[in-house]
Motif scaffolding. Structure first.
Motif, short mmCIF file in Angstrom:
data_model
loop_
_atom_site.label_atom_id
_atom_site.label_comp_id
_atom_site.label_asym_id
_atom_site.label_seq_id
_atom_site.Cartn_x
_atom_site.Cartn_y
_atom_site.Cartn_z
N LEU A 1 0.84 -1.19 0.00
CA LEU A 1 0.00 0.00 0.00
C LEU A 1 0.88 1.24 0.00
CD1 LEU A 1 -2.92 1.16 0.27
CD2 LEU A 1 -2.43 1.32 2.73
N ALA A 2 0.65 2.11 -0.97
CA ALA A 2 1.35 3.39 -1.03
C ALA A 2 0.41 4.48 -0.54
CB ALA A 2 1.81 3.68 -2.45
N THR A 3 0.93 5.30 0.38
CA THR A 3 0.21 6.45 0.90
C THR A 3 1.12 7.66 0.80
OG1 THR A 3 0.96 6.04 3.17
CG2 THR A 3 -1.16 5.06 2.52
N ILE A 4 0.55 8.85 1.02
CA ILE A 4 1.32 10.09 0.97
C ILE A 4 1.23 10.77 2.33
CG2 ILE A 4 1.55 12.35 -0.12
CD1 ILE A 4 2.15 10.08 -2.03
N GLY A 5 2.39 11.10 2.90
CA GLY A 5 2.44 11.78 4.19
C GLY A 5 2.11 13.26 4.08
N THR A 6 2.02 13.93 5.21
CA THR A 6 1.65 15.34 5.25
C THR A 6 2.67 16.24 4.56
OG1 THR A 6 2.65 15.56 7.43
CG2 THR A 6 0.29 15.09 7.35
N THR A 7 3.91 15.77 4.44
CA THR A 7 4.93 16.57 3.76
C THR A 7 5.06 16.20 2.28
OG1 THR A 7 6.69 15.01 4.34
CG2 THR A 7 6.27 16.82 5.89
N GLY A 8 4.19 15.31 1.81
CA GLY A 8 4.24 14.88 0.42
C GLY A 8 5.15 13.71 0.17
N THR A 9 5.72 13.17 1.23
CA THR A 9 6.62 12.03 1.11
C THR A 9 5.83 10.73 0.98
OG1 THR A 9 8.19 13.18 2.52
CG2 THR A 9 8.54 10.82 2.21
N PRO A 10 6.13 9.92 -0.04
CA PRO A 10 5.42 8.65 -0.18
C PRO A 10 5.90 7.62 0.84
CG PRO A 10 7.03 8.89 -1.92
CD PRO A 10 7.07 10.16 -1.13
N GLN B 1 1.82 4.75 10.69
CA GLN B 1 2.03 5.89 9.80
C GLN B 1 1.07 5.86 8.62
OE1 GLN B 1 4.27 8.52 10.32
NE2 GLN B 1 2.98 9.39 8.71
N LYS B 2 0.77 4.68 8.09
CA LYS B 2 -0.15 4.61 6.95
C LYS B 2 -1.54 5.13 7.34
CE LYS B 2 -0.85 -0.38 7.40
NZ LYS B 2 0.38 -0.67 8.10
N TYR B 3 -1.96 4.86 8.56
CA TYR B 3 -3.24 5.35 9.07
C TYR B 3 -3.22 6.88 9.12
CZ TYR B 3 -7.20 5.84 12.31
OH TYR B 3 -8.38 6.19 12.90
N ARG B 4 -2.16 7.46 9.70
CA ARG B 4 -2.03 8.91 9.78
C ARG B 4 -1.95 9.53 8.38
NH1 ARG B 4 1.19 7.15 13.97
NH2 ARG B 4 3.14 7.55 12.86
N ASN B 5 -1.26 8.86 7.48
CA ASN B 5 -1.19 9.35 6.10
C ASN B 5 -2.57 9.40 5.45
OD1 ASN B 5 1.57 9.56 6.39
ND2 ASN B 5 2.04 7.81 5.09
N VAL B 6 -3.36 8.36 5.65
CA VAL B 6 -4.71 8.32 5.07
C VAL B 6 -5.60 9.39 5.69
CG1 VAL B 6 -6.81 6.91 4.90
CG2 VAL B 6 -4.60 5.93 4.27
N GLN B 7 -5.42 9.66 6.98
CA GLN B 7 -6.18 10.74 7.61
C GLN B 7 -5.90 12.07 6.90
OE1 GLN B 7 -4.84 10.21 11.76
NE2 GLN B 7 -7.01 10.06 12.30
N ALA B 8 -4.65 12.30 6.54
CA ALA B 8 -4.25 13.56 5.91
C ALA B 8 -4.57 13.59 4.42
CB ALA B 8 -2.75 13.79 6.12
N ASN B 9 -4.45 12.44 3.75
CA ASN B 9 -4.67 12.37 2.30
C ASN B 9 -5.18 10.96 1.97
OD1 ASN B 9 -4.56 12.17 -0.48
ND2 ASN B 9 -2.55 13.14 -0.66
N ILE C 1 -11.52 5.37 6.51
CA ILE C 1 -11.15 4.80 7.81
C ILE C 1 -12.42 4.36 8.52
CG2 ILE C 1 -10.14 5.29 10.06
CD1 ILE C 1 -8.35 7.38 8.64
N LEU C 2 -12.43 3.09 8.94
CA LEU C 2 -13.57 2.54 9.67
C LEU C 2 -13.12 2.12 11.07
CD1 LEU C 2 -15.08 0.28 6.86
CD2 LEU C 2 -15.78 2.58 7.50
N HIS C 3 -13.95 2.40 12.07
CA HIS C 3 -13.66 2.03 13.46
C HIS C 3 -14.74 1.08 13.97
CE1 HIS C 3 -10.56 5.09 14.07
NE2 HIS C 3 -11.29 5.84 13.26
N GLY C 4 -14.38 0.26 14.97
CA GLY C 4 -15.35 -0.62 15.61
C GLY C 4 -15.87 -1.72 14.71
N VAL C 5 -15.03 -2.19 13.81
CA VAL C 5 -15.43 -3.27 12.89
C VAL C 5 -14.74 -4.56 13.32
CG1 VAL C 5 -15.84 -1.71 10.96
CG2 VAL C 5 -13.57 -2.66 11.30
N PRO C 6 -15.27 -5.70 12.93
CA PRO C 6 -14.58 -6.96 13.25
C PRO C 6 -13.17 -6.96 12.67
CG PRO C 6 -16.80 -7.39 12.44
CD PRO C 6 -16.53 -5.93 12.22
#
Length: 143
Positions: free
Chosen positions: A19-28, A55-63, A96-101
């Motif tokens: 999984l590729a995500t992008i951080g808040t500074t634009g870093t993959p 970090q992937k979770y935080r990245n998805v929150q941002a982008n 992002i989903l919370h409280g799932v099996p």
């Protein structure tokens, strides 16, 4: 239907993706992980132990724009010029989903759910790339 029968079968046979995500500074950032294909919705779920601390979770929150690649090497040639590589890239938006099996034992009750927007498969249905936008179903060879 989001995935062709061949793509769905291929995704079900594989155990590992990246999984590729992008951080808040634009870093993959690229992470190996396991996933589940939801045949009823055409989405893909990704979990993990303590997912919300990653970090992937935080990245998805941002982008929420992500890309998942699942690929492998075959024993026999499957592509032009004797290529043995095949795979699929799924570009989309992660929710992002919370409280799932949990996805599997030892995983937390959070998930990243990918809603595909573009699919690029290569050497699955025959030689070469096959790309399409999921919303429109428009096919082309541009990747």
């Amino acid at each position: 239907m989001t995935f062709t029968e061949t793509e769905h079968r291929y995704l079900a046979e594989q155990a590992l993706g990246r999984l590729a995500t992008i951080g808040t500074t634009g870093t993959p950032q690229n992470n190996p992980l396991t996933y589940r294909v939801n045949t009823d919705t055409g989405t893909i779920d990704i979990g993990g132990p303590h997912l919300s601390e990653s970090q992937k979770y935080r990245n998805v929150q941002a982008n929420p724009q992500v890309s998942l690649v699942v690929d492998d090497i075959t024993a026999e040639p499957v592509g032009p010029g004797g290529q043995r590589g095949r795979g699929i890239e799924i570009r989309g938006v992660a929710e992002i989903l919370h409280g799932v099996p949990p996805l599997m034992e030892g995983f937390s009750d959070e998930l990243l759910r990918i809603h595909p927007r573009r699919i690029v498969a290569w050497n699955l249905d025959g030689p070469g790339p096959n790309a399409r936008d999921v919303r429109t179903g428009t096919a082309n060879t541009r990747t």
